[in-house]
Design a protein around this motif. Sequence first.
Motif, PDB file in Angstrom:
ATOM      1  N   SER A   1       0.809  -1.223   0.000  1.00  0.00           N
ATOM      2  CA  SER A   1       0.000   0.000   0.000  1.00  0.00           C
ATOM      3  C   SER A   1       0.842   1.273   0.000  1.00  0.00           C
ATOM      4  N   ASP A   2       2.033   1.229   0.617  1.00  0.00           N
ATOM      5  CA  ASP A   2       2.843   2.459   0.660  1.00  0.00           C
ATOM      6  C   ASP A   2       3.830   2.568  -0.497  1.00  0.00           C
ATOM      7  N   GLY A   3       3.788   1.594  -1.423  1.00  0.00           N
ATOM      8  CA  GLY A   3       4.626   1.675  -2.613  1.00  0.00           C
ATOM      9  C   GLY A   3       6.035   1.128  -2.442  1.00  0.00           C
ATOM     10  N   THR A   4       6.342   0.550  -1.262  1.00  0.00           N
ATOM     11  CA  THR A   4       7.671  -0.043  -1.062  1.00  0.00           C
ATOM     12  C   THR A   4       7.901  -1.162  -2.070  1.00  0.00           C
ATOM     13  N   VAL A   5       6.841  -1.912  -2.336  1.00  0.00           N
ATOM     14  CA  VAL A   5       6.885  -2.992  -3.323  1.00  0.00           C
ATOM     15  C   VAL A   5       6.032  -2.571  -4.509  1.00  0.00           C
ATOM     16  N   SER A   6       6.526  -2.776  -5.697  1.00  0.00           N
ATOM     17  CA  SER A   6       5.797  -2.353  -6.898  1.00  0.00           C
ATOM     18  C   SER A   6       4.542  -3.207  -7.103  1.00  0.00           C
ATOM     19  N   SER A   7       3.597  -2.636  -7.825  1.00  0.00           N
ATOM     20  CA  SER A   7       2.331  -3.332  -8.080  1.00  0.00           C
ATOM     21  C   SER A   7       2.540  -4.614  -8.880  1.00  0.00           C
ATOM     22  N   GLU A   8       3.662  -4.694  -9.582  1.00  0.00           N
ATOM     23  CA  GLU A   8       3.949  -5.905 -10.357  1.00  0.00           C
ATOM     24  C   GLU A   8       4.138  -7.118  -9.450  1.00  0.00           C
ATOM     25  N   ASP A   9       4.507  -6.845  -8.199  1.00  0.00           N
ATOM     26  CA  ASP A   9       4.765  -7.949  -7.264  1.00  0.00           C
ATOM     27  C   ASP A   9       3.562  -8.245  -6.376  1.00  0.00           C
ATOM     28  N   THR A  10       2.428  -7.657  -6.693  1.00  0.00           N
ATOM     29  CA  THR A  10       1.233  -7.845  -5.860  1.00  0.00           C
ATOM     30  C   THR A  10       0.864  -9.314  -5.720  1.00  0.00           C
ATOM     31  N   GLU A  11       0.868 -10.032  -6.821  1.00  0.00           N
ATOM     32  CA  GLU A  11       0.472 -11.439  -6.791  1.00  0.00           C
ATOM     33  C   GLU A  11       1.407 -12.247  -5.895  1.00  0.00           C
ATOM     34  N   SER A  12       2.704 -11.974  -5.982  1.00  0.00           N
ATOM     35  CA  SER A  12       3.676 -12.704  -5.156  1.00  0.00           C
ATOM     36  C   SER A  12       3.461 -12.407  -3.672  1.00  0.00           C
ATOM     37  N   ILE A  13       3.169 -11.135  -3.369  1.00  0.00           N
ATOM     38  CA  ILE A  13       2.934 -10.755  -1.973  1.00  0.00           C
ATOM     39  C   ILE A  13       1.679 -11.449  -1.449  1.00  0.00           C
ATOM     40  N   GLU A  14       0.636 -11.468  -2.240  1.00  0.00           N
ATOM     41  CA  GLU A  14      -0.614 -12.095  -1.795  1.00  0.00           C
ATOM     42  C   GLU A  14      -0.423 -13.588  -1.564  1.00  0.00           C
ATOM     43  N   ILE A  15       0.362 -14.219  -2.427  1.00  0.00           N
ATOM     44  CA  ILE A  15       0.638 -15.653  -2.252  1.00  0.00           C
ATOM     45  C   ILE A  15       1.414 -15.877  -0.960  1.00  0.00           C
ATOM     46  N   ALA A  16       2.403 -15.011  -0.712  1.00  0.00           N
ATOM     47  CA  ALA A  16       3.212 -15.133   0.504  1.00  0.00           C
ATOM     48  C   ALA A  16       2.341 -14.973   1.746  1.00  0.00           C
ATOM     49  N   LYS A  17       1.430 -13.983   1.722  1.00  0.00           N
ATOM     50  CA  LYS A  17       0.536 -13.748   2.862  1.00  0.00           C
ATOM     51  C   LYS A  17      -0.359 -14.958   3.104  1.00  0.00           C
TER      52      LYS A  17
END
Length: 346
Positions: A21-37
């Motif tokens: 949400s704060d832009g530390t990670v680019s939107s391109e990595d959203t899917e990877s972050i969601e999988i990790a969560k």
Amino acid sequence: MATSQKRLALAVIDFLSKSLSDGTVSSEDTESIEIAKSCIADTFHVDPNDQAALKDAIGDQSLLSIYGVYENLKGKSSTAPMPGAASSKSNTSTPKPSGPTPTNPEAEEFKSQGNKAMQQKDYPKAIDLYTKAINLSPTNPIYLSNRAAAYSASHKHAEACADAELATSADPKYTKAWSRLGLARFVLGDAKGSMEAYQKGIEYEGNGGSEAMKKGYKTAKDKVDEEDKEGGDEDIERAASPKGAGGAAAGAGGMPDLAGLASMLGGGGGGAGMPDLGSLMSNPMFASMAQNLMSNPEALQGLMNNPRLREMAQNFGGGGGGGGGGQGGGMPDISALMSDPSLREA
């Protein structure tokens, strides 16, 4: 599974969500972050959407702010600004504060109860209550400093030192933490570290510091000066201590312990060709002459140039019995030696 592990898992999930949400990670990595969560939630059996559980896990803090305190304590540079703090270069000697910690009503209640327990000198209870407050607000310097005071009162000075260090790292301007750190270090035998803590407290208090802080600094400094002096005296004693032949112990006036030396050589009582050194050292005239020679190099040089002494040395070296009525083994007669006027003049 331990509750602390689940809390940490929720804190990590919260960190990942905020990084998106704060832009530390680019939107391109959203899917990877969601999988990790999702993987973390499934593995640790936690619900990322349970706000009550998340609040219980990290209170009003964040995993990043908590880790920022750890980095400051270890003297490392933060790679990202902590929430509520201005962006600045890291200063390893004086950690930057993380900013005011949001007040947690429940944590404040635990702190108030802890203060009452301290007034009643119920230190174990105070420690427990302050710990509950810290669990809700891990980087609050007041809670950490108060628990440090409770630990000190309980004679748990190592724990007090750890809490005080965390408190000064969280907010160096909270000067009570420096005072409690100074006390804990002093009791643990770190007088220099104690002096440095009190000095920091004086600097942050301003106007020359409070009387209590200055008194603590003076006490620690006096101890440091005393230790330095004791260390210097020991070095001087080691340098001044003469070494007898074969490691014999030193005697009075810087003279070697001749009685001990005689024993090492198998003598000491007139046997094996050695004079009775015990009797020799108890002779006041000899002792006086020896002291004079040790303190007067010119007198020693004059004695060595005395022809009578050279004659005796030659007789002794040749095993002869001359030199003023010699004793057994070629040694001179000590009584005659001490009464010889040419030697007394030395």
